[in-house]
Design an enzyme around this catalytic site. Sequence first.
Site, PDB file in Angstrom:
ATOM      1  N   CYS A  78       4.192 -94.797   0.739  1.00 46.44           N
ATOM      2  CA  CYS A  78       3.504 -95.617  -0.260  1.00 46.44           C
ATOM      3  C   CYS A  78       3.523 -97.079   0.193  1.00 46.44           C
ATOM      4  O   CYS A  78       4.440 -97.527   0.878  1.00 46.44           O
ATOM      5  CB  CYS A  78       4.194 -95.488  -1.622  1.00 46.44           C
ATOM      6  SG  CYS A  78       3.346 -96.408  -2.935  1.00 46.44           S
TER       7      CYS A  78
ATOM      8  N   ASP B 224       4.117 -99.517  -1.595  1.00 45.65           N
ATOM      9  CA  ASP B 224       5.091-100.245  -2.429  1.00 45.65           C
ATOM     10  C   ASP B 224       6.060-101.068  -1.581  1.00 45.65           C
ATOM     11  O   ASP B 224       6.673-100.555  -0.645  1.00 45.65           O
ATOM     12  CB  ASP B 224       5.859 -99.217  -3.279  1.00 45.65           C
ATOM     13  CG  ASP B 224       6.642 -99.871  -4.410  1.00 45.65           C
ATOM     14  OD1 ASP B 224       7.490-100.733  -4.119  1.00 45.65           O
ATOM     15  OD2 ASP B 224       6.398 -99.518  -5.576  1.00 45.65           O
TER      16      ASP B 224
HETATM   17 CO    CO Z   1       4.328 -95.958  -4.894  1.00 45.86          CO
END
Ligand code: CO
Length: 215
Positions: free
Chosen positions: A42, A44
């Site tokens: 991800c 993130d």
């Molecule tokens: Co994520």
Amino acid sequence: MSSIAELFFNNQAWAQDLSARDPKFFEQLAVQQRPEYLWIGCADSRVPAEELVGLAPGEVFVHRNVANVVVHTDFNSLSVMQFAVDVLKVKHIIVCGHYGCGGVHATLRGDRVGLADNWLRHVDDVLQKHSTFLDSWTDESTRFNHLCELNVIEQVANVCKTTVVRDAWERGQELSVHGWIYGMRDGLLRDLHTSAHSHESAKSSYANAVSSLPE
Ligand code: CO
């Protein structure tokens, strides 16, 4: 010092530190990379691929996007995979999701976030596919955790179905695909037991991983 100037300052310190420990480090890295791993994770900022597995520059090839999704027609991730498998000959592809994923949460709640809604439809496909299992949990945080896990398991299956991975297995290339999930609260990785090293093992690992999630 401005925050941007600080980044250049940090960079110089980082490069000097690495060079002090190994004077030929950058010279050797500039000529060739030989990573054994492809990481699909991800985007993130709290899930730094190399850092959390203790790998140095040159040791992991990385592709990250919102909610670590592997879409059959996404030339971006397919190109990364093709280069990693065919040219770099990585031995492992790791799909790593994480608990607390904002993209997965938005999907679960049906929130509108903008353009990314279209991308997150792929996570919604996972949600629909496993709706009976997910609906069996009344507690939203448990449902959320399981959707994060199932999203990884489904993306591993997608990786295994690409022509890149199928062709590699057909020609006998050593290649394994793994599904992991990272816990932001404790910094630890968990194996979702969906590893595959052949077309047959991909099918059985998928079935095992889905059925071994707690009922
Ligand atoms: Co994520």
